[in-house]
Design a protein around this motif. Structure first.
Motif, mmCIF file in Angstrom:
data_model
loop_
_atom_site.group_PDB
_atom_site.id
_atom_site.type_symbol
_atom_site.label_atom_id
_atom_site.label_comp_id
_atom_site.label_asym_id
_atom_site.label_seq_id
_atom_site.Cartn_x
_atom_site.Cartn_y
_atom_site.Cartn_z
ATOM 1 N N GLN A 34 23.530 -18.538 36.629
ATOM 2 C CA GLN A 34 24.969 -18.750 36.741
ATOM 3 C C GLN A 34 25.225 -20.181 37.203
ATOM 4 O O GLN A 34 24.513 -20.689 38.055
ATOM 5 N N LEU A 35 26.251 -20.777 36.663
ATOM 6 C CA LEU A 35 26.713 -22.092 37.103
ATOM 7 C C LEU A 35 28.227 -22.104 36.959
ATOM 8 O O LEU A 35 28.747 -21.986 35.845
ATOM 9 N N TYR A 36 28.905 -22.197 38.085
ATOM 10 C CA TYR A 36 30.365 -22.196 38.089
ATOM 11 C C TYR A 36 30.876 -23.376 38.907
ATOM 12 O O TYR A 36 30.421 -23.608 40.029
ATOM 13 N N VAL A 37 31.824 -24.100 38.331
ATOM 14 C CA VAL A 37 32.519 -25.180 39.026
ATOM 15 C C VAL A 37 34.001 -24.855 38.944
ATOM 16 O O VAL A 37 34.512 -24.502 37.872
ATOM 17 N N ALA A 38 34.692 -24.960 40.073
ATOM 18 C CA ALA A 38 36.129 -24.667 40.111
ATOM 19 C C ALA A 38 36.849 -25.508 39.053
ATOM 20 O O ALA A 38 36.540 -26.696 38.886
ATOM 21 N N PRO A 39 37.784 -24.905 38.329
ATOM 22 C CA PRO A 39 38.490 -25.633 37.263
ATOM 23 C C PRO A 39 39.074 -26.973 37.709
ATOM 24 O O PRO A 39 39.028 -27.948 36.952
ATOM 25 N N ALA A 40 39.580 -27.069 38.918
ATOM 26 C CA ALA A 40 40.157 -28.323 39.400
ATOM 27 C C ALA A 40 39.117 -29.433 39.531
ATOM 28 O O ALA A 40 39.467 -30.611 39.595
ATOM 29 N N TYR A 41 37.837 -29.061 39.528
ATOM 30 C CA TYR A 41 36.755 -30.040 39.685
ATOM 31 C C TYR A 41 35.934 -30.224 38.413
ATOM 32 O O TYR A 41 34.999 -31.018 38.387
ATOM 33 N N GLN A 42 36.281 -29.507 37.364
ATOM 34 C CA GLN A 42 35.554 -29.649 36.108
ATOM 35 C C GLN A 42 35.899 -30.984 35.455
ATOM 36 O O GLN A 42 36.967 -31.539 35.673
ATOM 37 N N GLY A 43 34.970 -31.483 34.656
ATOM 38 C CA GLY A 43 35.197 -32.741 33.958
ATOM 39 C C GLY A 43 34.963 -33.976 34.810
ATOM 40 O O GLY A 43 35.320 -35.083 34.413
ATOM 41 N N ARG A 44 34.355 -33.802 35.978
ATOM 42 C CA ARG A 44 34.105 -34.931 36.883
ATOM 43 C C ARG A 44 32.615 -35.264 37.013
ATOM 44 O O ARG A 44 32.237 -36.016 37.898
ATOM 45 N N GLY A 45 31.781 -34.644 36.183
ATOM 46 C CA GLY A 45 30.348 -34.923 36.250
ATOM 47 C C GLY A 45 29.584 -34.057 37.226
ATOM 48 O O GLY A 45 28.382 -34.250 37.417
ATOM 49 N N ILE A 46 30.253 -33.103 37.848
ATOM 50 C CA ILE A 46 29.587 -32.255 38.849
ATOM 51 C C ILE A 46 28.552 -31.350 38.189
ATOM 52 O O ILE A 46 27.406 -31.268 38.648
ATOM 53 N N GLY A 47 28.921 -30.695 37.111
ATOM 54 C CA GLY A 47 27.971 -29.835 36.403
ATOM 55 C C GLY A 47 26.786 -30.636 35.879
ATOM 56 O O GLY A 47 25.635 -30.192 35.971
ATOM 57 N N THR A 48 27.044 -31.809 35.343
ATOM 58 C CA THR A 48 25.975 -32.684 34.863
ATOM 59 C C THR A 48 25.030 -33.029 36.003
ATOM 60 O O THR A 48 23.803 -32.956 35.860
ATOM 61 N N HIS A 49 25.582 -33.399 37.129
ATOM 62 C CA HIS A 49 24.773 -33.734 38.296
ATOM 63 C C HIS A 49 23.891 -32.548 38.696
ATOM 64 O O HIS A 49 22.695 -32.720 38.948
ATOM 65 N N VAL A 50 24.465 -31.371 38.748
ATOM 66 C CA VAL A 50 23.713 -30.183 39.165
ATOM 67 C C VAL A 50 22.599 -29.873 38.170
ATOM 68 O O VAL A 50 21.446 -29.643 38.565
ATOM 69 N N VAL A 51 22.903 -29.867 36.883
ATOM 70 C CA VAL A 51 21.877 -29.567 35.877
ATOM 71 C C VAL A 51 20.750 -30.601 35.945
ATOM 72 O O VAL A 51 19.572 -30.239 35.946
ATOM 73 N N GLN A 52 21.092 -31.873 36.020
ATOM 74 C CA GLN A 52 20.041 -32.893 36.081
ATOM 75 C C GLN A 52 19.222 -32.760 37.357
ATOM 76 O O GLN A 52 18.004 -32.925 37.335
ATOM 77 N N ARG A 53 19.856 -32.473 38.440
ATOM 78 C CA ARG A 53 19.121 -32.300 39.709
ATOM 79 C C ARG A 53 18.150 -31.123 39.620
ATOM 80 O O ARG A 53 17.006 -31.217 40.068
ATOM 81 N N LEU A 54 18.598 -30.030 39.024
ATOM 82 C CA LEU A 54 17.703 -28.885 38.854
ATOM 83 C C LEU A 54 16.523 -29.245 37.960
ATOM 84 O O LEU A 54 15.373 -28.894 38.260
#
Length: 165
Positions: free
Chosen positions: A77-97
Motif C-alpha cells: 500500500q502507498l497512500y499520500v493525502a490528496p492535498a499533498y499529491q503531485g509534489r514528488g512525495i510518492g516519487t521520493h518514497v518509491v525511490q527511497r524504498l
C-alpha cells in the motif's frame, strides 16, 4: 523534508481515514462499498510493523506498507493525502524504498486498481504490467533499474527496517 517513521497502533485511525479518502472512489467502481465492511477488512490487514508513516515537515501526510518475500519486495500500500499529491512525495518514497532494498531484493511488485490514476505514476517509475485481473494490474520492476524521474532532493544514508513476513 520528507521522512518515514515507523507506524504505531495509534496511527490506525489516520491510516484508515486516508485509505477511505484515496481508494474508495476507485474501488467502488468495481464493488459495492460499505464503509463498515471495509473497516473490518482493513483492521484485519493493518500491520503497523510493516508500515511507515510519510511525514512532510512534521505533518503526517501518507503511509506505505511493504513486505519482503524471498528476493522480491511487495509494495502492499502507498497512500499520500490528496492535498499533498503531485509534489514528488510518492516519487521520493518509491525511490527511497528501492535504494534501501537494493542490497537484499531483486524486484518490487504491487497491485493497483486499473482505474486508479496511480497506474500512470507507477509506469513513470519503471513498473510494468505483468498480469491482470478484471479489476487489478500486477506490476513489477527490477530494483536496480534507472532511478525514478522527477526525484526531489532527499536525505542520503537512511535505511528502513521492515520485519519479514
Amino acid at each position: 523534508m520528507i521522512d518515514l517513521r515507523p507506524a504505531r497502533p495509534a496511527d490506525y485511525a489516520f491510516a484508515f481515514a486516508l485509505y477511505l479518502e484515496t481508494i474508495k472512489p476507485y474501488a467502488s467502481a468495481w464493488t459495492i462499498w460499505v464503509d463498515e465492511e471495509q473497516e473490518i477488512l482493513f483492521s484485519d490487514l493493518w500491520r503497523p510493523d510493516h508500515t511507515r508513516v510519510i511525514v512532510v515537515d512534521g505533518k503526517d501526510v501518507g503511509w506505505v506498507e511493504i513486505r519482503q518475500t524471498g528476493d522480491e519486495i511487495f509494495l502492499k500500500q502507498l497512500y499520500v493525502a490528496p492535498a499533498y499529491q503531485g509534489r514528488g512525495i510518492g516519487t521520493h518514497v518509491v525511490q527511497r524504498l528501492l535504494d534501501d532494498w537494493a542490497e537484499t531484493a531483486a524486484s518490487m511488485a504491487l497491485f493497483v486498481l486499473k482505474n486508479n490514476p496511480a497506474v500512470r505514476f507507477y509506469k513513470r517509475h519503471g513498473f510494468k504490467v505483468v498480469r491482470q485481473t478484471h479489476t487489478t494490474f500486477v506490476m513489477r520492476r527490477a530494483i536496480t533499474e534507472e532511478p525514478c524521474t522527477l526525484l526531489p532532493e532527499r536525505r542520503k544514508g537512511s535505511v528502513l527496517s521492515y520485519a519479514a513476513s
